[in-house]
Motif scaffolding. Structure first.
Motif, PDB file in Angstrom:
ATOM      1  N   UNK A  65      -5.728  12.743 -22.346  1.00  0.00           N
ATOM      2  CA  UNK A  65      -6.283  11.650 -22.854  1.00  0.00           C
ATOM      3  C   UNK A  65      -7.682  11.269 -22.116  1.00  0.00           C
ATOM      4  N   UNK A  66      -8.131  12.364 -21.283  1.00  0.00           N
ATOM      5  CA  UNK A  66      -9.365  12.392 -20.672  1.00  0.00           C
ATOM      6  C   UNK A  66     -10.336  13.623 -21.039  1.00  0.00           C
ATOM      7  N   UNK A  67     -11.247  13.263 -21.867  1.00  0.00           N
ATOM      8  CA  UNK A  67     -11.974  14.498 -22.567  1.00  0.00           C
ATOM      9  C   UNK A  67     -12.796  15.334 -21.451  1.00  0.00           C
ATOM     10  N   UNK A  68     -13.244  14.498 -20.415  1.00  0.00           N
ATOM     11  CA  UNK A  68     -14.147  15.517 -19.211  1.00  0.00           C
ATOM     12  C   UNK A  68     -13.147  16.269 -18.369  1.00  0.00           C
ATOM     13  N   UNK A  69     -11.748  15.998 -18.381  1.00  0.00           N
ATOM     14  CA  UNK A  69     -10.667  16.817 -17.653  1.00  0.00           C
ATOM     15  C   UNK A  69     -10.187  17.789 -18.383  1.00  0.00           C
ATOM     16  N   UNK A  70     -10.103  19.022 -17.845  1.00  0.00           N
ATOM     17  CA  UNK A  70      -9.506  19.997 -18.575  1.00  0.00           C
ATOM     18  C   UNK A  70      -8.384  20.829 -17.666  1.00  0.00           C
ATOM     19  N   UNK A  71      -7.244  21.298 -17.957  1.00  0.00           N
ATOM     20  CA  UNK A  71      -6.487  22.014 -17.259  1.00  0.00           C
ATOM     21  C   UNK A  71      -6.795  23.433 -17.281  1.00  0.00           C
ATOM     22  N   UNK A  72      -6.580  24.044 -16.170  1.00  0.00           N
ATOM     23  CA  UNK A  72      -7.249  25.584 -16.270  1.00  0.00           C
ATOM     24  C   UNK A  72      -5.890  26.561 -15.733  1.00  0.00           C
ATOM     25  N   UNK A  73      -5.590  27.650 -16.254  1.00  0.00           N
ATOM     26  CA  UNK A  73      -4.591  28.583 -15.748  1.00  0.00           C
ATOM     27  C   UNK A  73      -5.271  29.627 -15.368  1.00  0.00           C
ATOM     28  N   UNK A  74      -6.401  29.892 -14.921  1.00  0.00           N
ATOM     29  CA  UNK A  74      -7.488  31.054 -15.027  1.00  0.00           C
ATOM     30  C   UNK A  74      -6.920  31.816 -13.845  1.00  0.00           C
ATOM     31  N   UNK A  75      -6.242  31.189 -12.822  1.00  0.00           N
ATOM     32  CA  UNK A  75      -5.733  32.074 -11.720  1.00  0.00           C
ATOM     33  C   UNK A  75      -4.231  32.585 -12.090  1.00  0.00           C
ATOM     34  N   UNK A  76      -3.726  32.224 -13.253  1.00  0.00           N
ATOM     35  CA  UNK A  76      -2.507  32.841 -13.631  1.00  0.00           C
ATOM     36  C   UNK A  76      -2.525  34.377 -13.822  1.00  0.00           C
ATOM     37  N   UNK A  77      -3.984  34.743 -14.113  1.00  0.00           N
ATOM     38  CA  UNK A  77      -4.174  35.968 -14.800  1.00  0.00           C
ATOM     39  C   UNK A  77      -4.887  37.129 -13.687  1.00  0.00           C
ATOM     40  N   UNK A  83      -7.603  33.530  -4.278  1.00  0.00           N
ATOM     41  CA  UNK A  83      -8.634  33.475  -3.426  1.00  0.00           C
ATOM     42  C   UNK A  83      -9.726  32.738  -4.104  1.00  0.00           C
ATOM     43  N   UNK A  84     -10.151  31.534  -3.559  1.00  0.00           N
ATOM     44  CA  UNK A  84     -11.250  30.730  -4.350  1.00  0.00           C
ATOM     45  C   UNK A  84     -12.329  31.805  -4.680  1.00  0.00           C
ATOM     46  N   UNK A  85     -13.160  32.368  -3.720  1.00  0.00           N
ATOM     47  CA  UNK A  85     -14.142  33.016  -3.775  1.00  0.00           C
ATOM     48  C   UNK A  85     -13.832  34.167  -5.198  1.00  0.00           C
ATOM     49  N   UNK A  86     -12.833  34.954  -5.338  1.00  0.00           N
ATOM     50  CA  UNK A  86     -12.440  35.839  -6.234  1.00  0.00           C
ATOM     51  C   UNK A  86     -12.470  34.973  -7.820  1.00  0.00           C
ATOM     52  N   UNK A  87     -11.627  33.798  -7.806  1.00  0.00           N
ATOM     53  CA  UNK A  87     -11.634  33.121  -8.923  1.00  0.00           C
ATOM     54  C   UNK A  87     -13.129  32.499  -9.535  1.00  0.00           C
ATOM     55  N   UNK A  88     -13.732  32.329  -8.567  1.00  0.00           N
ATOM     56  CA  UNK A  88     -15.534  31.673  -8.760  1.00  0.00           C
ATOM     57  C   UNK A  88     -16.198  33.113  -9.333  1.00  0.00           C
TER      58      UNK A  88
END
Length: 193
Positions: A65-77, A83-88
């Motif tokens: 219900x919050x258009x500016x908030x998005x779930x992300x599963x990027x780290x699942x893959x 590690x944050x630096x790798x994800x970025x």
């Protein structure tokens, strides 16, 4: 587009997470906040985590219900542990048109010097920091770095650990969770043992 990445195990996502994420979306100049569900935080025991898909589903339910908030599963893959630096680096390559920033509490800022390649994070990404109770600045050099932005967000002291322990003890913590997340937790009998 300026994207703020709010990392967490979200085990479970609670009202405090939503308050901070929404505040950052509305008051920091970021266009969207992606709540990045972390499969395994190198600093936490994996055994206490619900399955990744359940935690992602709770973030989806909490943010739909919050258009500016998005779930992300990027780290699942990505390779584990995350590690944050790798994800970025991965996100920057995949979405070169976006500018990615980090969102973290003051307590995490104090331990930033322990993160893998933290200098790269400080050099290449803005970091938006929200206040925590009783957090003193341990590393003033990091706190004063040019890309650190302190945001006057509400101070929230709700923890997922407290919620899990309370559910296990049979306490009613319904007000601390978004309603759809509460229903999902109850339906699946999560955190009872």
């Amino acid at each position: 587009m300026k994207i703020g990445l709010y990392f967490g195990t979200f085990n479970p996502i609670h009202a405090g997470h939503l308050i901070i994420a929404n505040h950052m979306a509305e008051y920091s100049g970021l266009d969207q906040i992606w709540l990045v569900v972390t499969p395994h935080n190198p600093l936490k025991k994996k055994s206490t985590l619900l399955d990744d898909h359940h935690r992602l589903q709770m973030v989806f339910l909490a943010t739909e219900d919050y258009p500016k908030l998005k779930p992300s599963d990027v780290e699942f893959r990505l390779p584990q542990p995350s590690y944050t630096v790798n994800t970025l680096a991965h996100l920057q390559e995949k979405f070169p048109m976006h500018e990615f920033s980090l969102i973290m509490g003051e307590d995490n800022l104090n331990s930033l010097h322990k993160w893998k390649n933290y200098e790269v994070l400080l050099q290449n990404h803005d970091i938006y920091v929200y206040p925590r109770i009783n957090t003193e600045v341990i590393n003033p050099d990091i706190a004063a770095a040019a890309r650190i932005h302190k945001v006057e967000a509400p101070v929230i002291e709700i923890s997922s650990t407290f919620i899990r322990n309370s559910i296990k003890e049979g306490k009613n913590v319904r007000p601390l969770l978004p309603e759809k997340v509460w229903q999902y937790v109850v339906h699946n009998l999560f955190y009872k043992k």
